[in-house]
Design a protein around this motif. Structure first.
Motif, PDB file in Angstrom:
ATOM      1  N   ILE A 142       2.866  13.242   2.709  1.00  0.00           N
ATOM      2  CA  ILE A 142       1.679  12.380   2.713  1.00  0.00           C
ATOM      3  C   ILE A 142       1.422  11.844   4.119  1.00  0.00           C
ATOM      4  CG2 ILE A 142       0.708  10.223   1.828  1.00  0.00           C
ATOM      5  CD1 ILE A 142       2.379  10.729  -0.746  1.00  0.00           C
ATOM      6  N   LEU A 143       2.473  11.388   4.786  1.00  0.00           N
ATOM      7  CA  LEU A 143       2.313  10.842   6.129  1.00  0.00           C
ATOM      8  C   LEU A 143       1.819  11.896   7.112  1.00  0.00           C
ATOM      9  CD1 LEU A 143       5.575   8.695   6.299  1.00  0.00           C
ATOM     10  CD2 LEU A 143       3.237   7.858   5.950  1.00  0.00           C
ATOM     11  N   LEU A 144       2.331  13.113   6.985  1.00  0.00           N
ATOM     12  CA  LEU A 144       1.872  14.199   7.846  1.00  0.00           C
ATOM     13  C   LEU A 144       0.391  14.471   7.630  1.00  0.00           C
ATOM     14  CD1 LEU A 144       4.846  16.716   7.485  1.00  0.00           C
ATOM     15  CD2 LEU A 144       4.293  15.337   9.499  1.00  0.00           C
ATOM     16  N   HIS A 145      -0.026  14.455   6.384  1.00  0.00           N
ATOM     17  CA  HIS A 145      -1.434  14.694   6.065  1.00  0.00           C
ATOM     18  C   HIS A 145      -2.332  13.645   6.703  1.00  0.00           C
ATOM     19  CE1 HIS A 145      -5.080  15.663   3.964  1.00  0.00           C
ATOM     20  NE2 HIS A 145      -5.073  14.533   3.289  1.00  0.00           N
ATOM     21  N   HIS A 146      -1.812  12.424   6.853  1.00  0.00           N
ATOM     22  CA  HIS A 146      -2.604  11.344   7.441  1.00  0.00           C
ATOM     23  C   HIS A 146      -2.410  11.223   8.951  1.00  0.00           C
ATOM     24  CE1 HIS A 146      -4.433   9.587   3.856  1.00  0.00           C
ATOM     25  NE2 HIS A 146      -3.313   9.877   3.222  1.00  0.00           N
ATOM     26  N   GLY A 147      -1.810  12.236   9.547  1.00  0.00           N
ATOM     27  CA  GLY A 147      -1.794  12.314  10.999  1.00  0.00           C
ATOM     28  C   GLY A 147      -0.637  11.659  11.700  1.00  0.00           C
ATOM     29  N   HIS A 148       0.415  11.284  10.969  1.00  0.00           N
ATOM     30  CA  HIS A 148       1.586  10.692  11.607  1.00  0.00           C
ATOM     31  C   HIS A 148       2.560  11.775  12.048  1.00  0.00           C
ATOM     32  CE1 HIS A 148       0.970   6.389  10.873  1.00  0.00           C
ATOM     33  NE2 HIS A 148       0.404   6.757   9.744  1.00  0.00           N
ATOM     34  N   ARG A 149       3.272  11.493  13.129  1.00  0.00           N
ATOM     35  CA  ARG A 149       4.466  12.273  13.434  1.00  0.00           C
ATOM     36  C   ARG A 149       5.602  11.666  12.640  1.00  0.00           C
ATOM     37  NH1 ARG A 149       4.198  14.833  19.148  1.00  0.00           N
ATOM     38  NH2 ARG A 149       6.432  14.979  18.828  1.00  0.00           N
ATOM     39  N   VAL A 150       6.485  12.504  12.128  1.00  0.00           N
ATOM     40  CA  VAL A 150       7.553  12.067  11.233  1.00  0.00           C
ATOM     41  C   VAL A 150       8.860  12.711  11.649  1.00  0.00           C
ATOM     42  CG1 VAL A 150       8.367  11.981   8.834  1.00  0.00           C
ATOM     43  CG2 VAL A 150       5.910  11.858   9.310  1.00  0.00           C
ATOM     44  N   ILE A 151       9.934  11.930  11.604  1.00  0.00           N
ATOM     45  CA  ILE A 151      11.265  12.484  11.773  1.00  0.00           C
ATOM     46  C   ILE A 151      12.165  11.837  10.721  1.00  0.00           C
ATOM     47  CG2 ILE A 151      11.820  10.809  13.596  1.00  0.00           C
ATOM     48  CD1 ILE A 151      13.734  12.928  14.761  1.00  0.00           C
ATOM     49  N   ALA A 152      12.977  12.654  10.075  1.00  0.00           N
ATOM     50  CA  ALA A 152      13.925  12.167   9.077  1.00  0.00           C
ATOM     51  C   ALA A 152      15.319  12.623   9.477  1.00  0.00           C
ATOM     52  CB  ALA A 152      13.557  12.689   7.684  1.00  0.00           C
ATOM     53  N   PRO A 153      15.976  11.895  10.366  1.00  0.00           N
ATOM     54  CA  PRO A 153      17.271  12.340  10.876  1.00  0.00           C
ATOM     55  C   PRO A 153      18.358  12.267   9.823  1.00  0.00           C
ATOM     56  CG  PRO A 153      16.783  10.140  11.671  1.00  0.00           C
ATOM     57  CD  PRO A 153      15.560  10.610  10.951  1.00  0.00           C
ATOM     58  N   ALA A 154      19.389  13.055   9.991  1.00  0.00           N
ATOM     59  CA  ALA A 154      20.540  13.017   9.093  1.00  0.00           C
ATOM     60  C   ALA A 154      21.396  11.800   9.444  1.00  0.00           C
ATOM     61  CB  ALA A 154      21.356  14.296   9.231  1.00  0.00           C
ATOM     62  N   ASN A 155      21.538  10.888   8.502  1.00  0.00           N
ATOM     63  CA  ASN A 155      22.380   9.706   8.681  1.00  0.00           C
ATOM     64  C   ASN A 155      23.845  10.153   8.539  1.00  0.00           C
ATOM     65  OD1 ASN A 155      23.579   7.179   8.626  1.00  0.00           O
ATOM     66  ND2 ASN A 155      22.257   6.364   7.007  1.00  0.00           N
ATOM     67  N   PRO A 156      24.697   9.924   9.542  1.00  0.00           N
ATOM     68  CA  PRO A 156      26.073  10.439   9.470  1.00  0.00           C
ATOM     69  C   PRO A 156      26.912   9.860   8.331  1.00  0.00           C
ATOM     70  CG  PRO A 156      25.481   9.904  11.734  1.00  0.00           C
ATOM     71  CD  PRO A 156      24.387   9.363  10.870  1.00  0.00           C
ATOM     72  N   LEU A 157      26.635   8.610   7.907  1.00  0.00           N
ATOM     73  CA  LEU A 157      27.386   7.956   6.821  1.00  0.00           C
ATOM     74  C   LEU A 157      28.874   7.835   7.143  1.00  0.00           C
ATOM     75  CD1 LEU A 157      25.698   9.737   3.759  1.00  0.00           C
ATOM     76  CD2 LEU A 157      25.011   7.613   4.891  1.00  0.00           C
ATOM     77  N   ARG A 158      29.171   7.504   8.399  1.00  0.00           N
ATOM     78  CA  ARG A 158      30.565   7.351   8.829  1.00  0.00           C
ATOM     79  C   ARG A 158      30.951   5.904   9.071  1.00  0.00           C
ATOM     80  NH1 ARG A 158      33.300  10.598   6.710  1.00  0.00           N
ATOM     81  NH2 ARG A 158      31.527  10.273   5.336  1.00  0.00           N
ATOM     82  N   GLY A 159      30.024   4.976   8.948  1.00  0.00           N
ATOM     83  CA  GLY A 159      30.303   3.568   9.191  1.00  0.00           C
ATOM     84  C   GLY A 159      29.085   2.923   9.815  1.00  0.00           C
ATOM     85  N   LEU A 160      28.885   1.620   9.556  1.00  0.00           N
ATOM     86  CA  LEU A 160      27.651   0.974   9.985  1.00  0.00           C
ATOM     87  C   LEU A 160      27.472   1.000  11.499  1.00  0.00           C
ATOM     88  CD1 LEU A 160      25.105  -0.564   9.332  1.00  0.00           C
ATOM     89  CD2 LEU A 160      26.454  -2.672   9.239  1.00  0.00           C
ATOM     90  N   ALA A 161      28.498   0.644  12.242  1.00  0.00           N
ATOM     91  CA  ALA A 161      28.361   0.628  13.698  1.00  0.00           C
ATOM     92  C   ALA A 161      28.078   2.024  14.239  1.00  0.00           C
ATOM     93  CB  ALA A 161      29.618   0.046  14.340  1.00  0.00           C
ATOM     94  N   ALA A 162      28.814   3.012  13.747  1.00  0.00           N
ATOM     95  CA  ALA A 162      28.633   4.386  14.217  1.00  0.00           C
ATOM     96  C   ALA A 162      27.266   4.933  13.829  1.00  0.00           C
ATOM     97  CB  ALA A 162      29.742   5.281  13.666  1.00  0.00           C
ATOM     98  N   ASP A 163      26.852   4.692  12.585  1.00  0.00           N
ATOM     99  CA  ASP A 163      25.561   5.206  12.120  1.00  0.00           C
ATOM    100  C   ASP A 163      24.407   4.544  12.867  1.00  0.00           C
ATOM    101  OD1 ASP A 163      27.044   6.683  10.315  1.00  0.00           O
ATOM    102  OD2 ASP A 163      26.663   5.326   8.630  1.00  0.00           O
ATOM    103  N   SER A 164      24.526   3.237  13.119  1.00  0.00           N
ATOM    104  CA  SER A 164      23.474   2.522  13.840  1.00  0.00           C
ATOM    105  C   SER A 164      23.374   3.003  15.283  1.00  0.00           C
ATOM    106  CB  SER A 164      23.743   1.013  13.801  1.00  0.00           C
ATOM    107  OG  SER A 164      23.770   0.539  12.463  1.00  0.00           O
ATOM    108  N   ALA A 165      24.521   3.247  15.904  1.00  0.00           N
ATOM    109  CA  ALA A 165      24.522   3.754  17.272  1.00  0.00           C
ATOM    110  C   ALA A 165      23.891   5.145  17.327  1.00  0.00           C
ATOM    111  CB  ALA A 165      25.941   3.787  17.822  1.00  0.00           C
ATOM    112  N   TYR A 166      24.188   5.968  16.320  1.00  0.00           N
ATOM    113  CA  TYR A 166      23.601   7.303  16.282  1.00  0.00           C
ATOM    114  C   TYR A 166      22.083   7.220  16.162  1.00  0.00           C
ATOM    115  CZ  TYR A 166      22.131  11.869  14.668  1.00  0.00           C
ATOM    116  OH  TYR A 166      21.460  13.059  14.539  1.00  0.00           O
ATOM    117  N   LEU A 167      21.595   6.382  15.224  1.00  0.00           N
ATOM    118  CA  LEU A 167      20.145   6.266  15.060  1.00  0.00           C
ATOM    119  C   LEU A 167      19.505   5.702  16.323  1.00  0.00           C
ATOM    120  CD1 LEU A 167      17.613   6.538  13.356  1.00  0.00           C
ATOM    121  CD2 LEU A 167      18.070   4.252  12.434  1.00  0.00           C
ATOM    122  N   ALA A 168      20.151   4.724  16.951  1.00  0.00           N
ATOM    123  CA  ALA A 168      19.607   4.170  18.192  1.00  0.00           C
ATOM    124  C   ALA A 168      19.480   5.256  19.254  1.00  0.00           C
ATOM    125  CB  ALA A 168      20.493   3.030  18.682  1.00  0.00           C
ATOM    126  N   SER A 169      20.433   6.182  19.297  1.00  0.00           N
ATOM    127  CA  SER A 169      20.356   7.270  20.275  1.00  0.00           C
ATOM    128  C   SER A 169      19.196   8.204  19.958  1.00  0.00           C
ATOM    129  CB  SER A 169      21.676   8.045  20.315  1.00  0.00           C
ATOM    130  OG  SER A 169      21.851   8.845  19.151  1.00  0.00           O
TER     131      SER A 169
END
Length: 270
Positions: A65-92
């Protein structure tokens, strides 16, 4: 075994071919272009973050739906290894994207966006979809059991060792009841066997200073959620000063109510 932690207590529409290709790319965490390429320059990129026991494919209908309305979209794989590690990965990951950005978190993914967005000037909005929105020092387990009603307890989980710790999986026979009671059984049977586990240490890992203190937030509350009670979602949404929408949905509101979810994200993006 030496070094192994014991499990903690748990708490123009695209063509059909393009849609199929787009779904595969979304699940892989690829940045997607849209048919209306020129319009993406003026709209935020939407970052869709999944939680535990799931993967990025749970966002497919919302992303379409978002693509149809002209947004760029990314759905990265969340590592699920721990909050600090996962947050650092997403921040990168966020560091590679041009602004503005709208971050959307489902379930545990809400904890990740709460921490990863901190101090990032390109993030203009946070959207929580049946998600955890912790304050500083709070844990996932603490928020999950603050209100009665969750059906995700130790009896619903299998624990399997990995080097250095344990992963938690929802038992296949309990998956639909706990996670996605409003989806067809043939769908939830597949979700159960393809689920991605979370490291059990995540349950007790304290969150940092929340990004929702400085970034506008929105909250989709799932009334029939058997994992995060609706009362807990309302508490977190009110505390964050979020604009809220309530829907009749299980924990996977983005799958059973993709239009409502996409509408809230589009509102946040405006």
């Amino acid at each position: 075994m030496p070094g192994r932690r014991e499990p903690t207590s748990l708490m123009g529409m695209p063509t059909r071919r393009n849609l199929i290709a787009g779904s595969a790319a979304i699940a892989a965490g690829t940045l997607i272009g849209t048919p209306a390429a020129a319009s993406t320059r003026s709209k935020p990129t939407v970052v869709l973050v999944h939680g535990a026991f799931a993967d990025a494919s749970g966002w497919n209908d919302v992303a379409r739906i978002l693509l149809h309305h002209g947004h760029r979209v990314i759905a990265p794989a969340n590592p699920l290894r721990g909050l600090a590690a996962d947050s650092a990965y997403l921040a990168s990951v966020l560091g590679t994207l041009p602004g503005p950005l709208v971050l959307v978190g489902h379930s545990y993914g809400g904890m990740v966006i709460t921490n990863a967005a901190r101090d990032n000037p390109h993030v203009t909005a946070l959207v929580y979809v049946a998600a955890f929105a912790p304050d500083a020092g709070e844990t996932l387990h603490e928020l999950q059991v603050r209100y009665t009603g969750t059906k995700l307890d130790e009896s619903a989980l299998d624990f399997r060792p990995h080097p250095g710790g344990y992963d938690g999986y929802v038992k296949p026979e309990r998956f639909r009841e706990v996670f996605a009671a409003d989806l067809p059984r043939h769908v939830t049977d597949l979700m159960a066997v393809t689920q991605r586990p979370g490291d059990t240490t995540t349950l007790g890992e304290p969150s940092g200073v929340p990004a929702w203190r400085t970034i506008p937030s929105h909250f989709l509350i799932a009334r029939d959620d058997n994992l995060i009670p609706a009362a807990a979602q309302r508490f977190m949404a009110t505390r964050a000063g979020a604009r809220t929408v309530e829907v009749k949905a299980s924990h996977v509101a983005m799958m059973s109510q993709p239009r409502a979810t996409a509408a809230l994200i589009r509102k946040a993006a405006r």
